[in-house]
Write an enzyme that holds these catalytic residues in place. Structure first.
Site, PDB file in Angstrom:
ATOM      1  N   GLU A  67      83.611   5.960   5.761  1.00 61.54           N
ATOM      2  CA  GLU A  67      84.859   5.252   6.094  1.00 61.54           C
ATOM      3  C   GLU A  67      84.627   4.101   7.076  1.00 61.54           C
ATOM      4  O   GLU A  67      85.519   3.274   7.279  1.00 61.54           O
ATOM      5  CB  GLU A  67      85.881   6.226   6.698  1.00 61.54           C
ATOM      6  CG  GLU A  67      86.468   7.185   5.680  1.00 61.54           C
ATOM      7  CD  GLU A  67      87.327   8.269   6.322  1.00 61.54           C
ATOM      8  OE1 GLU A  67      88.102   8.895   5.602  1.00 61.54           O
ATOM      9  OE2 GLU A  67      87.215   8.507   7.549  1.00 61.54           O
TER      10      GLU A  67
ATOM     11  N   HIS B  11      93.373   9.209   0.430  1.00 59.57           N
ATOM     12  CA  HIS B  11      92.730  10.525   0.319  1.00 59.57           C
ATOM     13  C   HIS B  11      93.403  11.378  -0.751  1.00 59.57           C
ATOM     14  O   HIS B  11      93.607  12.571  -0.581  1.00 59.57           O
ATOM     15  CB  HIS B  11      92.810  11.271   1.650  1.00 59.57           C
ATOM     16  CG  HIS B  11      92.183  10.558   2.804  1.00 59.57           C
ATOM     17  ND1 HIS B  11      92.735   9.432   3.362  1.00 59.57           N
ATOM     18  CD2 HIS B  11      91.057  10.817   3.512  1.00 59.57           C
ATOM     19  CE1 HIS B  11      91.961   9.028   4.361  1.00 59.57           C
ATOM     20  NE2 HIS B  11      90.949   9.840   4.471  1.00 59.57           N
TER      21      HIS B  11
ATOM     22  N   HIS C  36      91.163   8.628  11.930  1.00 58.90           N
ATOM     23  CA  HIS C  36      92.481   9.008  11.418  1.00 58.90           C
ATOM     24  C   HIS C  36      92.531  10.479  10.966  1.00 58.90           C
ATOM     25  O   HIS C  36      93.313  10.830  10.083  1.00 58.90           O
ATOM     26  CB  HIS C  36      92.904   8.060  10.287  1.00 58.90           C
ATOM     27  CG  HIS C  36      91.975   8.069   9.091  1.00 58.90           C
ATOM     28  ND1 HIS C  36      91.618   6.930   8.407  1.00 58.90           N
ATOM     29  CD2 HIS C  36      91.349   9.078   8.452  1.00 58.90           C
ATOM     30  CE1 HIS C  36      90.811   7.256   7.399  1.00 58.90           C
ATOM     31  NE2 HIS C  36      90.637   8.544   7.405  1.00 58.90           N
TER      32      HIS C  36
ATOM     33  N   HIS D 229      81.049  11.785  10.097  1.00 62.81           N
ATOM     34  CA  HIS D 229      81.487  13.139   9.758  1.00 62.81           C
ATOM     35  C   HIS D 229      81.164  13.448   8.310  1.00 62.81           C
ATOM     36  O   HIS D 229      81.046  12.546   7.490  1.00 62.81           O
ATOM     37  CB  HIS D 229      82.971  13.367  10.050  1.00 62.81           C
ATOM     38  CG  HIS D 229      83.969  12.554   9.271  1.00 62.81           C
ATOM     39  ND1 HIS D 229      84.036  11.187   9.308  1.00 62.81           N
ATOM     40  CD2 HIS D 229      84.995  12.928   8.449  1.00 62.81           C
ATOM     41  CE1 HIS D 229      85.041  10.754   8.566  1.00 62.81           C
ATOM     42  NE2 HIS D 229      85.646  11.789   8.007  1.00 62.81           N
TER      43      HIS D 229
END
Lengths: 279, 120
Positions: free
Chosen positions: A240, A59, A12, A193
């Site tokens: 995530e 976030h 996302h 990431h």
């Protein structure tokens, strides 16, 4: 009885929203990622879900560090997006399904989970971008939403084992729901990431392959590592993957993979898209 | 050390990685609260108009003030900044997460992008 038609998983990354806004889907940098979506759309068009149960992390739009729930279940009539501070367009609102949300909340608590219930909840790019990717031409989203948030921001995070169990408990709740909806499960974020620290830019293709290979056939394999080891392998934000693990649990006991796309890099991220169906 | 070598040993600290835990969340509350306010355009404008006054409003610690003044991302993280909130500050300066990655690793933007590609 309601039917879970399958599960859709995707990264996302906010930059995807920028690419959509600019119409860069065919640009050489973006094409390998967007090429993963015609198959997703074709599948959604076949299975025609009218409800989505989603697993994602906020976030810093809805939740701040003043109150940081480990698990949060939306129970609102509507969920709106808002300015996240980094220049993305504001996305369309999503219609909620409070009756199903409360059914899930009641069953989770009965099952000894302790979620926070949210009758107001902003949804950020972690939901809006997967929806834009799935239904790019929709005037309004074709699904009502039960959004489930998992804290992947502030440690301690829930273990992968706990997230899989949460998903399985959601599945159990759906099996006792008396409606006749067609439900798609959505898990967003990842894959590997890391945005912060001297290791910023870290990507781990081997670990991502392990996760994608395990997702359908052996999700428990992804729960054997501690959060600390998952951060080591996937990166600080690659954690995530917890959203994917929970969504996999919600799909049901057995699953088969029907689609996979993987590309390095989108922004700082190894981007992945998958579709699974119950087997 | 190459990025691929940056996994370290199981059970040991993770190289180049700062977990945002309770200690960091406590230490970083002020800077993260300021960055959270940047979800609103009027606050981004107020920061740009008078950075020192805006930081003062949020009671940033001396370490946080210095790191913000120097655009020192690793310094902000050391002072408890969380990257998701810091990214909102970076956005004010037109920087994205690749720019922020380059700043933290001492690489040029092109070198940082190459580092990502090299892991494909």
């Amino acid at each position: 009885m309601a039917e879970i038609v399958g599960a859709y998983f995707t990264s996302h990354v906010p930059a995807i929203g920028g690419a959509i806004a600019r119409g860069d889907q065919g640009d050489p940098y973006w094409k390998p990622f967007f090429d993963g979506f015609p198959k997703v759309r074709e599948w959604l068009n076949e299975v025609k879900p009218d409800v989505a149960i989603t697993f994602s992390n906020d976030h810093g739009l809805n939740f701040f560090l003043d109150k940081m729930p480990t698990f949060a279940v939306g129970a609102a009539e509507q969920y709106t997006n808002a300015d996240e501070g980094w220049g993305l367009p504001t996305y369309k609102p999503m219609q909620g399904f409070p009756e199903l949300s409360w059914h899930i909340i009641n069953n989770l608590v009965e099952d000894e989970f302790d979620p926070v219930s949210c009758q107001e909840m902003l949804v950020d790019h972690a939901l809006s971008i997967p929806f834009e990717l799935a239904w790019p031409d929709a005037d309004a989203w074709p699904v009502r939403v039960v959004p489930i948030g998992i804290n992947t921001v502030q440690h301690p995070l829930p273990s992968a084992k706990r997230c899989l169990a949460l998903g399985r408990s959601v599945h159990k709740a759906v099996t006792s729901w008396q409606g006749n909806e067609r439900i798609v499960v959505i898990g967003t974020g990842g894959l590997s990431h890391q945005l912060d620290g001297e290791r910023a830019g870290f990507i781990n293709k081997d670990y991502d392959a392990f996760c994608m290979d395990s997702l359908a056939s052996d999700p428990d394999a992804m729960t054997r590592d501690s959060i600390h080891e998952i951060v080591r392998l996937a990166g600080t934000q690659g954690v995530e993957i917890l959203n994917w693990i929970a969504a996999r649990g919600a799909l049901g006991p057995a699953a088969r993979e029907i689609h996979r796309n993987y590309h390095i890099p989108i922004s700082n991220t190894a981007a992945a898209t998958m579709v699974l169906e119950a087997a | 050390m190459t990025i691929a070598g940056m996994t370290g040993e199981a059970g040991q600290p993770i190289p180049g990685t700062h977990l945002f835990d309770g200690d960091a969340a406590k230490k970083g509350y002020a800077i993260n609260a300021m960055c959270f306010s940047f979800n609103h355009d009027e606050n981004r404008k107020a920061f740009l108009e008078d950075e020192a006054a805006y930081c003062a409003k949020f009671n940033l610690t001396p370490d946080q003030l210095e790191a913000v003044a120097n655009r020192d991302v690793l310094g902000m993280i050391a002072a408890g900044g969380n990257i998701y909130y810091l990214a909102k500050l970076a956005g004010i300066f037109g920087l994205n997460v690749q720019d922020v990655g380059a700043l933290q690793t001492g690489l040029s933007l092109d070198e940082f992008k190459q580092r990502l590609l090299d892991q494909a």
